[in-house]
Design a protein around this motif. Structure first.
Motif, PDB file in Angstrom:
ATOM      1  N   ALA A  94       0.826  -1.213   0.000  1.00  0.00           N
ATOM      2  CA  ALA A  94       0.000   0.000   0.000  1.00  0.00           C
ATOM      3  C   ALA A  94       0.859   1.263   0.000  1.00  0.00           C
ATOM      4  N   GLY A  95       2.191   1.088  -0.023  1.00  0.00           N
ATOM      5  CA  GLY A  95       3.084   2.241  -0.125  1.00  0.00           C
ATOM      6  C   GLY A  95       3.698   2.711   1.174  1.00  0.00           C
ATOM      7  N   VAL A  96       3.528   1.954   2.252  1.00  0.00           N
ATOM      8  CA  VAL A  96       4.094   2.322   3.550  1.00  0.00           C
ATOM      9  C   VAL A  96       5.347   1.480   3.768  1.00  0.00           C
ATOM     10  N   SER A 100       7.970   4.987  10.856  1.00  0.00           N
ATOM     11  CA  SER A 100       7.863   6.451  10.933  1.00  0.00           C
ATOM     12  C   SER A 100       6.932   6.992   9.841  1.00  0.00           C
ATOM     13  N   GLN A 101       6.950   6.371   8.662  1.00  0.00           N
ATOM     14  CA  GLN A 101       6.026   6.783   7.602  1.00  0.00           C
ATOM     15  C   GLN A 101       4.592   6.436   8.007  1.00  0.00           C
ATOM     16  N   LEU A 102       4.389   5.250   8.572  1.00  0.00           N
ATOM     17  CA  LEU A 102       3.063   4.839   9.035  1.00  0.00           C
ATOM     18  C   LEU A 102       2.545   5.800  10.097  1.00  0.00           C
ATOM     19  N   ALA A 103       3.420   6.229  10.998  1.00  0.00           N
ATOM     20  CA  ALA A 103       3.030   7.133  12.083  1.00  0.00           C
ATOM     21  C   ALA A 103       2.492   8.471  11.560  1.00  0.00           C
ATOM     22  N   GLN A 104       2.901   8.854  10.361  1.00  0.00           N
ATOM     23  CA  GLN A 104       2.492  10.135   9.774  1.00  0.00           C
ATOM     24  C   GLN A 104       1.224  10.035   8.921  1.00  0.00           C
ATOM     25  N   MET A 105       0.758   8.826   8.668  1.00  0.00           N
ATOM     26  CA  MET A 105      -0.360   8.625   7.747  1.00  0.00           C
ATOM     27  C   MET A 105      -1.702   8.970   8.391  1.00  0.00           C
ATOM     28  N   PRO A 106      -2.571   9.670   7.666  1.00  0.00           N
ATOM     29  CA  PRO A 106      -3.953   9.831   8.145  1.00  0.00           C
ATOM     30  C   PRO A 106      -4.677   8.475   7.997  1.00  0.00           C
ATOM     31  N   ALA A 107      -5.349   8.037   9.040  1.00  0.00           N
ATOM     32  CA  ALA A 107      -5.966   6.704   9.057  1.00  0.00           C
ATOM     33  C   ALA A 107      -6.956   6.511   7.909  1.00  0.00           C
ATOM     34  N   GLU A 108      -7.794   7.491   7.674  1.00  0.00           N
ATOM     35  CA  GLU A 108      -8.804   7.360   6.610  1.00  0.00           C
ATOM     36  C   GLU A 108      -8.144   7.183   5.246  1.00  0.00           C
ATOM     37  N   LEU A 110      -5.080   6.038   4.557  1.00  0.00           N
ATOM     38  CA  LEU A 110      -4.425   4.739   4.474  1.00  0.00           C
ATOM     39  C   LEU A 110      -5.468   3.636   4.286  1.00  0.00           C
ATOM     40  N   HIS A 111      -6.567   3.717   5.010  1.00  0.00           N
ATOM     41  CA  HIS A 111      -7.628   2.727   4.861  1.00  0.00           C
ATOM     42  C   HIS A 111      -8.130   2.696   3.416  1.00  0.00           C
ATOM     43  N   GLN A 112      -8.311   3.872   2.809  1.00  0.00           N
ATOM     44  CA  GLN A 112      -8.760   3.939   1.407  1.00  0.00           C
ATOM     45  C   GLN A 112      -7.732   3.320   0.464  1.00  0.00           C
ATOM     46  N   GLN A 113      -6.434   3.571   0.710  1.00  0.00           N
ATOM     47  CA  GLN A 113      -5.374   2.978  -0.115  1.00  0.00           C
ATOM     48  C   GLN A 113      -5.424   1.449  -0.041  1.00  0.00           C
ATOM     49  N   HIS A 118      -6.920  -3.918  -2.235  1.00  0.00           N
ATOM     50  CA  HIS A 118      -7.661  -5.182  -2.165  1.00  0.00           C
ATOM     51  C   HIS A 118      -8.590  -5.356  -3.360  1.00  0.00           C
ATOM     52  N   VAL A 119      -9.291  -4.308  -3.721  1.00  0.00           N
ATOM     53  CA  VAL A 119     -10.225  -4.394  -4.842  1.00  0.00           C
ATOM     54  C   VAL A 119      -9.457  -4.609  -6.150  1.00  0.00           C
ATOM     55  N   ALA A 120      -8.344  -3.903  -6.310  1.00  0.00           N
ATOM     56  CA  ALA A 120      -7.565  -4.008  -7.553  1.00  0.00           C
ATOM     57  C   ALA A 120      -6.897  -5.376  -7.701  1.00  0.00           C
ATOM     58  N   THR A 121      -6.375  -5.922  -6.610  1.00  0.00           N
ATOM     59  CA  THR A 121      -5.616  -7.167  -6.720  1.00  0.00           C
ATOM     60  C   THR A 121      -6.465  -8.422  -6.525  1.00  0.00           C
TER      61      THR A 121
END
Length: 147
Positions: A94-96, A100-108, A110-113, A118-121
Motif C-alpha cells: 500500500a506504499g508504507v 515512521s512513515q506509518l506514524a504520519q499517515m492519516p488513518a482514513e 491509508l484505509h482507502q489505499q 484489495h479491490v484491484a488485486t
C-alpha cells in the motif's frame, strides 16, 4: 501546593518474529538467511542497519538489493505488534515502507489505499482491515517511532 500528575508514558513492546514468518520469503531465501545467521526479524534489522550492510547481505546471498530492502522494510513494520507479519506485506504494497512513515499517515487515507489495493488485486473489499485497526497501527507506529 498541587503536584502535577504525569501520565505514564505509553510504550509498545516491539515484536520479533521467526524469519520464516515474513511474507513472500521463499524457502531458498529463508535457508540463505539462516546460513548468514539470520533466523529472526530482529536479527535481519540489526544486520542491515546501513546501506553498506544491506548491499553486503545482498552480495552474500547473490540477489538484488531490492529484495533485502523489501524484507527489512517488512521486518521493521512487523515489529509493530498490531501489524505483525500478518499485515506488514499489505502495508508495504500500500506504499508504507517504515514505522515512521506509518506514524504520519492519516488513518482514513491509508484505509482507502488498502481498500483500493484489495479491490484491484483480489476484486474483494471484505478482507480490508477496519479503520479502527488501521488507527491502532498508526498509534503503535507513533510509539515505535519515538524509540
Amino acid at each position: 501546593m498541587k503536584i502535577p500528575h504525569k501520565a505514564p508514558k505509553k510504550s509498545v513492546q516491539l515484536r520479533d518474529w521467526p524469519i520464516e514468518h515474513l511474507p513472500g520469503l521463499s524457502n531458498e531465501n529463508q535457508s540463505q538467511l539462516e546460513d548468514c545467521g539470520i533466523t529472526t526479524t530482529a536479527q535481519l534489522i540489526r544486520m542491515t542497519k546501513t546501506p553498506a550492510a544491506k548491499a553486503l547481505l545482498a552480495h552474500q546471498l547473490q540477489i538484488n538489493i531490492r529484495y533485502v530492502s523489501k524484507w527489512v522494510a517488512m521486518a521493521e513494520l512487523a515489529r509493530i505488534p498490531s501489524v505483525g507479519c500478518q499485515y506488514c506485506g499489505l502495508l508495504l504494497h500500500a506504499g508504507v515502507a517504515s514505522a515512521s512513515q506509518l506514524a504520519q499517515m492519516p488513518a482514513e487515507r491509508l484505509h482507502q489505499q488498502i481498500l483500493r489495493l484489495h479491490v484491484a488485486t483480489m476484486q474483494r473489499n471484505d478482507l480490508t482491515p477496519s479503520v479502527d485497526r488501521v488507527q491502532k497501527w498508526i498509534q503503535q507506529a507513533k510509539l515505535v517511532s519515538s524509540h
